[in-house]
Design a protein around this motif. Structure first.
Motif, mmCIF file in Angstrom:
data_model
loop_
_atom_site.group_PDB
_atom_site.id
_atom_site.type_symbol
_atom_site.label_atom_id
_atom_site.label_comp_id
_atom_site.label_asym_id
_atom_site.label_seq_id
_atom_site.Cartn_x
_atom_site.Cartn_y
_atom_site.Cartn_z
ATOM 1 N N ASP A 8 0.822 -1.216 0.000
ATOM 2 C CA ASP A 8 0.000 0.000 0.000
ATOM 3 C C ASP A 8 0.856 1.267 0.000
ATOM 4 O O ASP A 8 0.565 2.224 -0.719
ATOM 5 C CB ASP A 8 -0.973 -0.002 1.179
ATOM 6 C CG ASP A 8 -0.292 -0.292 2.517
ATOM 7 O OD1 ASP A 8 0.871 -0.748 2.535
ATOM 8 O OD2 ASP A 8 -0.937 -0.069 3.569
ATOM 9 N N ASP A 12 0.903 3.894 -3.065
ATOM 10 C CA ASP A 12 0.468 5.267 -2.778
ATOM 11 C C ASP A 12 1.555 6.278 -3.121
ATOM 12 O O ASP A 12 1.279 7.339 -3.693
ATOM 13 C CB ASP A 12 0.084 5.409 -1.300
ATOM 14 C CG ASP A 12 -1.281 4.809 -0.985
ATOM 15 O OD1 ASP A 12 -2.032 4.501 -1.945
ATOM 16 O OD2 ASP A 12 -1.601 4.642 0.206
ATOM 17 N N ILE A 15 1.931 6.588 -6.982
ATOM 18 C CA ILE A 15 0.807 7.332 -7.563
ATOM 19 C C ILE A 15 0.910 8.811 -7.204
ATOM 20 O O ILE A 15 0.695 9.686 -8.052
ATOM 21 C CB ILE A 15 -0.536 6.722 -7.110
ATOM 22 C CG1 ILE A 15 -0.701 5.336 -7.758
ATOM 23 C CG2 ILE A 15 -1.706 7.627 -7.483
ATOM 24 C CD1 ILE A 15 -1.832 4.501 -7.179
ATOM 25 N N LYS A 18 3.223 10.520 -9.326
ATOM 26 C CA LYS A 18 2.833 10.372 -10.738
ATOM 27 C C LYS A 18 3.777 9.426 -11.492
ATOM 28 O O LYS A 18 4.033 9.606 -12.673
ATOM 29 C CB LYS A 18 2.751 11.736 -11.423
ATOM 30 C CG LYS A 18 1.739 12.677 -10.776
ATOM 31 C CD LYS A 18 1.404 13.838 -11.652
ATOM 32 C CE LYS A 18 0.458 14.832 -10.999
ATOM 33 N NZ LYS A 18 -0.631 14.264 -10.225
ATOM 34 N N THR A 21 0.200 4.566 -12.588
ATOM 35 C CA THR A 21 -1.201 4.823 -12.888
ATOM 36 C C THR A 21 -2.062 4.259 -11.760
ATOM 37 O O THR A 21 -1.815 3.137 -11.311
ATOM 38 C CB THR A 21 -1.570 4.116 -14.209
ATOM 39 O OG1 THR A 21 -0.692 4.572 -15.233
ATOM 40 C CG2 THR A 21 -3.008 4.388 -14.604
ATOM 41 N N PRO A 22 -3.058 5.006 -11.280
ATOM 42 C CA PRO A 22 -3.957 4.429 -10.273
ATOM 43 C C PRO A 22 -4.561 3.119 -10.783
ATOM 44 O O PRO A 22 -4.925 3.008 -11.959
ATOM 45 C CB PRO A 22 -5.036 5.510 -10.097
ATOM 46 C CG PRO A 22 -4.331 6.783 -10.456
ATOM 47 C CD PRO A 22 -3.391 6.412 -11.572
#
Length: 201
Positions: A8, A12, A15, A18, A21-22
């Motif tokens: 996680d 996180d 993302i 950037k 990609t989510p």
């Protein structure tokens, strides 16, 4: 992955920066057996048996449809990836290479295909690697990693698989995690790289 893997936090942070990609990440335990299927007798002369692992079938026929029904997913192969560590890396290749209509991204961390000495890699998985150009157009990322301090058999096996892919002209990314063994640090580094490579338009 949900505790020692720090999945996680890795996702996180990628993302937020950037760099990834989510995405929806689904994790399941790779030990799936069918009680109706016969046991594989262990080649030890002791007569014990191991249940046949049917995880690829469970993933494709049960888990993916359940996820697609429950969440707002993009259901085409260009939006589906699979990766795993150790046994999960082997299961990843076993699953994706026999379901190339469903997966475009493949990752094996300290695990890939099992190659017997002298095996012609182009004959594996219904000759999926026989035509390198065709495969390279179809599959967007093949990622393989290994720790430099892993047990010799594991290290040489994964590196040998990488070399066989290279010889066959299969595009892939090969990463050696410096100074790490068959451990979470190897796989955390691998996940960070793999997640940053997939679903890029």
């Amino acid at each position: 992955w949900s505790t020692q893997g720090k999945m996680d936090f890795i996702m996180d942070n990628l993302i937020a920066d950037k760099k990834a990609t989510p995405m929806i990440v689904v994790m399941d335990r790779g030990y799936a057996t069918d009680p109706a299927k016969p046991l594989n007798i262990v080649q030890s002369g002791l007569g014990r048996g191991n249940p046949v692992n049917v995880f690829p079938d469970v993933l494709v026929k049960e888990i993916i449809p359940m996820i697609d029904k429950t969440f707002r997913t993009l259901t085409d192969r260009d939006h589906r990836a699979m990766a795993g560590l150790s046994m999960g890396g082997f299961q990843t290749f076993q699953t994706t290479m026999t379901n190339l209509d469903k997966f475009a991204y493949i990752g094996g961390f300290s695990g890939a295909a099992f190659l017997q000495q002298g095996t012609d890699i182009t004959q594996l998985y219904n000759v999926a690697w026989a035509n390198a150009d065709e495969f390279n157009k179809k599959v967007k990322v093949v990622y393989i990693s290994i720790g430099t301090k892993e047990p010799e058999r594991m290290y040489t096996g994964v590196k040998g698989f990488h070399e066989a892919l290279e010889k066959a002209g299969i595009k892939h990314i090969y990463y050696e995690s410096p100074g790490t063994a068959h451990e979470w640090q190897t796989w955390r580094r691998s996940l960070r790289q793999f997640a940053s490579l997939i679903f890029k338009e």
